[in-house]
Design a protein around this motif. Structure first.
Motif, mmCIF file in Angstrom:
data_model
loop_
_atom_site.group_PDB
_atom_site.id
_atom_site.type_symbol
_atom_site.label_atom_id
_atom_site.label_comp_id
_atom_site.label_asym_id
_atom_site.label_seq_id
_atom_site.Cartn_x
_atom_site.Cartn_y
_atom_site.Cartn_z
ATOM 1 N N GLN A 91 -5.972 -10.539 -15.591
ATOM 2 C CA GLN A 91 -5.651 -10.795 -14.191
ATOM 3 C C GLN A 91 -4.301 -11.485 -14.039
ATOM 4 O O GLN A 91 -3.504 -11.149 -13.173
ATOM 5 N N GLU A 169 -9.707 -6.921 -13.274
ATOM 6 C CA GLU A 169 -9.171 -7.099 -11.922
ATOM 7 C C GLU A 169 -7.665 -6.799 -11.866
ATOM 8 O O GLU A 169 -6.846 -7.679 -11.563
ATOM 9 N N LEU A 171 -5.785 -5.388 -9.798
ATOM 10 C CA LEU A 171 -5.110 -5.393 -8.491
ATOM 11 C C LEU A 171 -5.028 -6.778 -7.863
ATOM 12 O O LEU A 171 -4.514 -6.916 -6.753
ATOM 13 N N THR A 172 -5.507 -7.800 -8.557
ATOM 14 C CA THR A 172 -5.490 -9.150 -8.002
ATOM 15 C C THR A 172 -4.068 -9.583 -7.651
ATOM 16 O O THR A 172 -3.157 -9.521 -8.479
ATOM 17 N N PRO A 176 -0.795 -3.585 -1.009
ATOM 18 C CA PRO A 176 -1.355 -2.224 -1.061
ATOM 19 C C PRO A 176 -0.468 -1.210 -1.778
ATOM 20 O O PRO A 176 -0.979 -0.331 -2.485
ATOM 21 N N SER A 179 -0.598 -1.942 -5.484
ATOM 22 C CA SER A 179 -1.932 -1.562 -5.958
ATOM 23 C C SER A 179 -2.025 -0.059 -6.187
ATOM 24 O O SER A 179 -2.575 0.405 -7.192
ATOM 25 N N THR A 201 -13.473 -4.541 -11.407
ATOM 26 C CA THR A 201 -12.786 -4.789 -10.139
ATOM 27 C C THR A 201 -13.782 -4.961 -9.004
ATOM 28 O O THR A 201 -14.936 -4.533 -9.101
ATOM 29 N N HIS A 202 -13.331 -5.616 -7.930
ATOM 30 C CA HIS A 202 -14.096 -5.597 -6.682
ATOM 31 C C HIS A 202 -13.340 -4.804 -5.623
ATOM 32 O O HIS A 202 -13.745 -4.764 -4.466
ATOM 33 N N HIS A 203 -12.221 -4.159 -6.031
ATOM 34 C CA HIS A 203 -11.454 -3.303 -5.129
ATOM 35 C C HIS A 203 -12.036 -1.889 -5.179
ATOM 36 O O HIS A 203 -11.556 -1.018 -5.893
ATOM 37 N N HIS A 205 -12.419 0.702 -2.871
ATOM 38 C CA HIS A 205 -11.794 1.882 -2.286
ATOM 39 C C HIS A 205 -10.518 2.292 -3.019
ATOM 40 O O HIS A 205 -10.131 3.463 -2.994
ATOM 41 N N GLU A 206 -9.862 1.346 -3.697
ATOM 42 C CA GLU A 206 -8.674 1.691 -4.468
ATOM 43 C C GLU A 206 -9.029 2.293 -5.825
ATOM 44 O O GLU A 206 -8.263 3.093 -6.378
ATOM 45 N N THR A 207 -10.184 1.928 -6.367
ATOM 46 C CA THR A 207 -10.541 2.312 -7.734
ATOM 47 C C THR A 207 -11.356 3.593 -7.817
ATOM 48 O O THR A 207 -11.143 4.415 -8.718
#
Length: 262
Positions: A91, A169, A171-172, A176, A179, A201-203, A205-207
């Motif tokens: 991260q 993670e 994209l932390t 946008p 990312s 990750t908790h992203h 929609h990006e992943t």
């Protein structure tokens, strides 16, 4: 099982404990070679703990962890050799601020190989070119944007040509656009280099658009395993709660009641 069918990662009845508490239990999972797997779940659910088991940092309390058909070793020398085949993107990037971009990428090569300096410089150029940062070789981490620093860290993680990449993670702290660049790069490198990638990750929609397999960890276990399309179409209340970001539902957000932590 033939070599071609051997998964990159195989977990069987895995239980992981920290500080006398069970973090994850009953984890059964296979990750196919060449695939991208998204490991999703709320903060504190045990996603990073799972990565620690894959790198051998956290030995299983029960069950087994196998990478490319081989158990993760317990002895320090064998574990070090195994870790050379795992690239990890942290991260916080972990770049050394007093070293240039090129020197940061060269670190694993200098630490784990006896290659000549001229060859190391060529490999570093190749890795930086792969992430679109060859022109930044002489810059220092403090001179880079967040997205650029993340790409330098990715180049360093790829320095030893590991067949398995772990992203914690990724994209932390990124905007946008950055990312999108990172996720596109992960997909392109996975395809062109023949990697196997696991993205914690908790992203969501990006992943999901780049993932072949999606997993959801919650309430101390693996609550979903399937394709991204199956995940998005799931009617499971727990999965729906996570995807929609709803505060109330079967996923408890009180760490004491849940009894797990990452």
């Amino acid at each position: 099982m033939t070599p071609a069918a051997t998964p990159a990662v195989h977990l069987s009845d895995l239980r992981l404990d920290r500080g006398g508490r069970t973090i994850l239990r009953g984890i059964n999972l296979s990750v196919q070679t060449g695939s991208i797997t998204a490991v999703l779940g709320p903060s504190g659910s045990g996603k990073s703990t799972l990565l620690a088991a894959l790198t051998g940092e956290l030995p299983p309390a029960a069950g087994t962890v196998e990478l490319f058909g081989q158990p993760v070793p317990q002895r320090s020398h064998a574990l070090l050799e195994m870790r050379k085949g795992i690239g990890v993107l942290l991260q916080g990037n972990g770049l050394l601020t007093d070293l240039s971009v090129a020197e940061n990428v060269a670190l694993p090569l200098r630490a784990h190989t006896k290659l000549a300096d001229a060859l190391i410089r060529r490999i570093v150029d190749f890795k930086l070119n792969a992430v679109g940062l060859r022109a930044a070789a002489e810059a220092y981490p403090r001179e880079l944007s967040g997205g650029m620093a993340r790409r330098v860290a990715l180049a360093r993680a790829l320095a030893l040509d590991p067949p398995l990449m772990l992203y914690d993670e990724p994209l932390t702290g990124l905007d946008p656009i950055a990312s999108g660049v990172i996720m596109s790069l992960i997909q392109r490198l996975n395809d062109t280099l023949g990697l196997t990638s696991i993205i914690v990750t908790h992203h969501v929609h990006e992943t999901l658009p780049i993932a072949d397999q999606a997993l959801v960890i919650a309430n101390g276990g693996l609550v979903f395993s399937g394709t991204p399309a199956e995940l998005e179409g799931s009617a499971d209340p727990l999965v729906r709660q996570f995807l929609r970001g709803e505060p109330d539902g079967p996923i408890a957000f009180d760490a004491v009641k849940r009894g797990v932590a990452a």
